[in-house]
Design an enzyme around this catalytic site. Sequence first.
Site, PDB file in Angstrom:
ATOM      1  N   GLU A   1     -15.680 -84.489 -51.892  1.00 27.66           N
ATOM      2  CA  GLU A   1     -14.987 -85.701 -51.468  1.00 27.66           C
ATOM      3  C   GLU A   1     -14.499 -85.526 -50.038  1.00 27.66           C
ATOM      4  OE1 GLU A   1     -13.316 -87.999 -55.042  1.00 27.66           O
ATOM      5  OE2 GLU A   1     -11.941 -86.371 -54.668  1.00 27.66           O
TER       6      GLU A   1
ATOM      7  N   HIS B   1      -7.711 -81.768 -55.807  1.00 25.65           N
ATOM      8  CA  HIS B   1      -7.991 -83.049 -55.144  1.00 25.65           C
ATOM      9  C   HIS B   1      -7.308 -83.028 -53.766  1.00 25.65           C
ATOM     10  CE1 HIS B   1      -7.864 -87.287 -54.128  1.00 25.65           C
ATOM     11  NE2 HIS B   1      -8.837 -87.463 -55.000  1.00 25.65           N
TER      12      HIS B   1
ATOM     13  N   GLY C   1     -10.609 -93.613 -50.148  1.00 24.76           N
ATOM     14  CA  GLY C   1      -9.774 -94.805 -50.038  1.00 24.76           C
ATOM     15  C   GLY C   1      -9.904 -95.536 -48.716  1.00 24.76           C
TER      16      GLY C   1
ATOM     17  N   GLU D   1      -5.550 -85.027 -52.266  1.00 27.78           N
ATOM     18  CA  GLU D   1      -4.156 -85.495 -52.249  1.00 27.78           C
ATOM     19  C   GLU D   1      -3.207 -84.388 -52.725  1.00 27.78           C
ATOM     20  OE1 GLU D   1      -4.996 -89.079 -54.462  1.00 27.78           O
ATOM     21  OE2 GLU D   1      -6.201 -89.764 -52.764  1.00 27.78           O
TER      22      GLU D   1
ATOM     23  N   SER E   1     -14.780 -93.549 -51.642  1.00 30.71           N
ATOM     24  CA  SER E   1     -15.208 -94.941 -51.411  1.00 30.71           C
ATOM     25  C   SER E   1     -16.509 -95.330 -52.124  1.00 30.71           C
ATOM     26  CB  SER E   1     -15.311 -95.227 -49.910  1.00 30.71           C
ATOM     27  OG  SER E   1     -14.024 -95.176 -49.322  1.00 30.71           O
TER      28      SER E   1
ATOM     29  N   GLY F   1     -12.403 -93.486 -57.361  1.00 29.56           N
ATOM     30  CA  GLY F   1     -10.977 -93.784 -57.376  1.00 29.56           C
ATOM     31  C   GLY F   1     -10.728 -95.266 -57.563  1.00 29.56           C
ATOM     32  N   GLY F   2     -10.521 -95.970 -56.453  1.00 37.90           N
ATOM     33  CA  GLY F   2     -10.149 -97.387 -56.495  1.00 37.90           C
ATOM     34  C   GLY F   2     -11.022 -98.245 -57.402  1.00 37.90           C
TER      35      GLY F   2
ATOM     36  N   ASN G   1     -10.972 -91.752 -61.423  1.00 37.55           N
ATOM     37  CA  ASN G   1      -9.702 -91.070 -61.127  1.00 37.55           C
ATOM     38  C   ASN G   1      -8.675 -92.175 -60.897  1.00 37.55           C
ATOM     39  OD1 ASN G   1      -7.557 -89.638 -60.136  1.00 37.55           O
ATOM     40  ND2 ASN G   1      -8.570 -88.961 -58.242  1.00 37.55           N
ATOM     41  N   TRP G   2      -7.840 -92.361 -61.893  1.00 38.78           N
ATOM     42  CA  TRP G   2      -6.878 -93.475 -61.817  1.00 38.78           C
ATOM     43  C   TRP G   2      -5.731 -93.187 -60.858  1.00 38.78           C
ATOM     44  CZ3 TRP G   2      -5.927 -95.168 -67.643  1.00 38.78           C
ATOM     45  CH2 TRP G   2      -7.100 -95.767 -68.140  1.00 38.78           C
ATOM     46  N   LYS G   3      -5.553 -91.938 -60.482  1.00 44.39           N
ATOM     47  CA  LYS G   3      -4.419 -91.533 -59.636  1.00 44.39           C
ATOM     48  C   LYS G   3      -3.102 -92.018 -60.270  1.00 44.39           C
ATOM     49  CE  LYS G   3      -7.570 -91.371 -55.790  1.00 44.39           C
ATOM     50  NZ  LYS G   3      -7.800 -91.436 -54.357  1.00 44.39           N
TER      51      LYS G   3
HETATM   52  P1  PGA Z   1     -11.737 -93.661 -53.743  1.00 45.38           P
HETATM   53  O1  PGA Z   1     -11.081 -92.291 -54.285  1.00 45.38           O
HETATM   54  O2  PGA Z   1     -12.961 -93.919 -54.596  1.00 45.38           O
HETATM   55  O3  PGA Z   1     -10.677 -94.690 -53.922  1.00 45.38           O
HETATM   56  O4  PGA Z   1     -12.119 -93.432 -52.326  1.00 45.38           O
HETATM   57  C1  PGA Z   1     -11.872 -91.225 -54.725  1.00 45.38           C
HETATM   58  C2  PGA Z   1     -11.016 -90.077 -55.140  1.00 45.38           C
HETATM   59  O5  PGA Z   1      -9.979 -89.828 -54.501  1.00 45.38           O
HETATM   60  O6  PGA Z   1     -11.333 -89.370 -56.109  1.00 45.38           O
END
Ligand code: PGA
Length: 252
Positions: A166, A98, A172, A100, A210, A231-232, A10-12
Amino acid sequence: MWQQKWIMGNWKMNGSLASNQQLLLALQKPVSAASAQVYCAVAVPDVYLTSAKEQVRGFPLVIGAQDVSRFGDFGAYTGEINAQMLADVGAGFALIGHSERRQYFQEDNAILLSKLQHCLSAHILPILCVGETLAQRESAQEKAVVGDQLAILAELSATEVVVAYEPVWAIGTGKIPTTRQIAEMHQFIYHQILSLCGKDVKIRVLYGGSVNTKNAAEILAVPHVDGALVGGASLQADSFTAIIQAACAPAL
Ligand code: PGA
């Protein structure tokens, strides 16, 4: 595809034409090498869907979206992108709900249900993201919260359901639940989906929050963990590759 582990990035709101091209080029070999065992995908910003699709031509990295409009039709919805448009440019899936989106855009169950329905009508695989906050976990509400987020699945006539668990407090932050907490929640999610959608439904439950090169193998070996949403660590070819490789041999 249903037998494989799924590793989804997930590149966000990250990337550029140039950096995406570099990253996708670097993923070509590892994704191809793992393709018998691992289903690999990345959710990219919508403006890059078309170029990313072009850049993965010839290797099996699925490109999808991070969200979709709550509106399914065409018309006066400035700034929106509907599921039919995602299908038109070849998006294979869309993340729905998600944390966010829930946090910054106040997306609730009614909105998320319409997003799920529009994805299914447009033949886009929706991936419903669920998870509790730290306060909810600390007050032992995590199953009630996730159960409520999953409840909308009963309104669909889906034969395949993909959910990403999640925990909001793990996204994050570098904090992750124990493998026991992950196992308990994934088992609960399986159980809920079966009771909401019927015993013939195909299920995938991914863990997200994470996931990194150090913890991926251990997380992927937990029962009922069918893959990871990353994500990251999906923004660098080296770390995303190492996670894909961990999924090739999940047993420690
Ligand atoms: P993260 O994000 O791996 O950076 O914790 C995961 C996500 O939000 O899908």
